[in-house]
Design a protein around this motif. Structure first.
Motif, mmCIF file in Angstrom:
data_model
loop_
_atom_site.group_PDB
_atom_site.id
_atom_site.type_symbol
_atom_site.label_atom_id
_atom_site.label_comp_id
_atom_site.label_asym_id
_atom_site.label_seq_id
_atom_site.Cartn_x
_atom_site.Cartn_y
_atom_site.Cartn_z
ATOM 1 N N TRP A 12 33.252 50.587 29.483
ATOM 2 C CA TRP A 12 32.639 50.853 30.725
ATOM 3 C C TRP A 12 31.134 51.242 30.747
ATOM 4 C CZ3 TRP A 12 35.208 48.086 34.605
ATOM 5 C CH2 TRP A 12 36.396 48.114 34.471
ATOM 6 N N VAL A 22 33.141 44.215 30.110
ATOM 7 C CA VAL A 22 34.350 45.424 30.516
ATOM 8 C C VAL A 22 35.505 45.391 29.602
ATOM 9 C CG1 VAL A 22 33.040 45.911 32.555
ATOM 10 C CG2 VAL A 22 35.087 44.509 32.733
ATOM 11 N N GLU A 23 36.139 44.282 29.319
ATOM 12 C CA GLU A 23 37.344 44.152 28.665
ATOM 13 C C GLU A 23 37.268 43.239 27.417
ATOM 14 O OE1 GLU A 23 42.199 44.252 29.481
ATOM 15 O OE2 GLU A 23 40.662 43.128 31.071
ATOM 16 N N HIS A 62 42.669 43.090 36.684
ATOM 17 C CA HIS A 62 41.374 43.040 36.345
ATOM 18 C C HIS A 62 40.716 43.518 37.888
ATOM 19 C CE1 HIS A 62 37.108 42.094 35.112
ATOM 20 N NE2 HIS A 62 37.134 41.039 36.243
ATOM 21 N N TYR A 116 39.110 48.807 27.349
ATOM 22 C CA TYR A 116 37.918 48.762 28.408
ATOM 23 C C TYR A 116 36.592 49.504 27.746
ATOM 24 C CZ TYR A 116 41.468 47.008 31.580
ATOM 25 O OH TYR A 116 42.423 46.240 32.107
ATOM 26 N N THR A 139 41.386 47.117 38.827
ATOM 27 C CA THR A 139 41.082 48.109 37.818
ATOM 28 C C THR A 139 39.424 48.251 38.047
ATOM 29 O OG1 THR A 139 42.570 47.480 36.218
ATOM 30 C CG2 THR A 139 40.807 48.778 35.427
ATOM 31 N N GLU A 140 38.744 47.140 38.040
ATOM 32 C CA GLU A 140 37.144 47.253 38.164
ATOM 33 C C GLU A 140 36.779 47.694 39.533
ATOM 34 O OE1 GLU A 140 34.778 44.413 36.289
ATOM 35 O OE2 GLU A 140 33.060 45.036 36.557
#
Ligand code: XIL
Length: 319
Positions: A61, A52-53, A114, A59, A117-118
């Motif tokens: 996704w 994802v990063e 992290h 990012y 955000t996720e």
């Protein structure tokens, strides 16, 4: 029951599978079986940090989004895997820590961001998160990951608090392997849970990965271990079940494998708090086992052609 989905429904549990999102896109037969058989999915890799990063602040996704969207369309719940782990970290993070360009204060902020955000991205769409994965060593000591080394043991409580803040309804799990039988690991994990609970940290579940092999005895005490965690008020899940064998495949080995799968389900069903059994891939066509365990394979419920193996049939007869 006619299939695993009906089996899950009749028993009031989730039966899930890990999903390779590239395969989900490319292979219609894989897609069809996944959606027919499973009422829950886990991203095999797509929600891990390196996925994802891959570059700092960049990012990606697409795969994770695609899985969550596919699950919504097919009325499947989603298990989030995984927020804090020592593997599959992006290179920018590990090299930054190694060369000292990321110090402890910054590392803590990076981890917080992290997780926030996720978890926020999939707020309301993920039933349960594996917040921390594999934090205990086989001998019962805490794993010397970059997290422990640079942030100290408090990173675990922090991770759960940050995840809870980002999605207060998601069930938050600690997840590990060999927890089915390894006493030092079991004892340490139990004390981590008690410790977190004593501090008021939001922890809701214990995940047993369940990577088994028929060359080893079935972990006969597993249901009791599950109960010890359930007694602390935790939900219990089998999160990554597979049962590998030394190749070549024989009818005898497949029969033994079938008993391991059905015993795992029986153990889960014998513990009221066990609400989920997820397999780490459902077809031998796409399984991590041959790539990670030399000379071993055939660990899944369906063969390369998506034909049900004895293990699949055995699950349908579990009462
Ligand atoms: C594995 C995947 O299946 C592989 O595709 C990947 O290359 C490595 O990771 N424990 C876990 C999972 O928690 O995330 C691992 O998945 C298997 C072991």
């Amino acid at each position: 029951p006619r299939d695993l989905r009906q089996l899950a429904q009749q028993n009031g549990i989730n039966i899930g599978s890990a999903v390779d999102v590239a395969v989900l896109r490319d292979e219609a037969d894989y897609r069809k079986v996944l959606n027919r058989e499973f009422n829950q999915v886990t991203a095999e890799n797509a929600m891990k940090w390196e996925s994802v990063e891959p570059q700092r602040g960049v990012y990606t996704w697409d795969d994770a989004d695609a899985l969550v969207e596919s699950a919504r369309r097919n009325h499947q719940q989603v298990r989030g895997h995984t927020l804090v782990w020592h593997n599959q970290l992006p290179a920018w993070l590990t090299t930054g820590v190694e060369d000292g360009s990321i110090d402890a204060t910054e590392l803590r902020a990076i981890l917080r961001d992290h997780i926030t955000t996720e978890v926020r991205r999939y707020k309301g769409k993920i039933r349960a998160w594996d917040v921390v994965n594999e934090v205990v060593e086989e001998d019962g000591t805490m794993r010397q990951s970059i997290w422990l080394k640079h942030l100290g043991p408090g990173y675990i409580a922090d991770a759960f608090r940050w995840a809870h803040r980002a999605d207060p309804h998601a069930k938050l799990f600690i997840n590990d392997y060999n927890l089915e039988w390894n006493a030092p690991k079991i004892e340490t994990t139990l004390s981590i849970v008690k410790d977190l609970q004593a501090q008021g940290v939001p922890i809701h579940g214990i995940g047993f990965q369940g990577h088994l092999g028929i060359q080893y005895d079935y972990p006969a005490d597993w249901a009791n271990v599950m109960r010890r965690f359930a007694d602390l008020g935790l939900e219990v899940a089998i999160t990554e079940l597979d049962v590998r064998m030394v190749l070549p495949v024989t009818p005898e080995k497949l029969a033994t494998q079938a008993t391991y799968y059905s015993r795992a389900l029986t153990d889960c069903l014998s513990v009221k708090a066990c609400r989920e059994m997820t397999v780490w891939g459902f077809t031998d066509r796409h399984s991590w086992v041959p790539g990670w365990f030399e000379g071993e394979g055939a660990a899944c419920l369906l063969d390369e052609n998506l034909a049900p193996k004895p293990a699949y049939q055995a699950l349908l007869t579990v009462k």
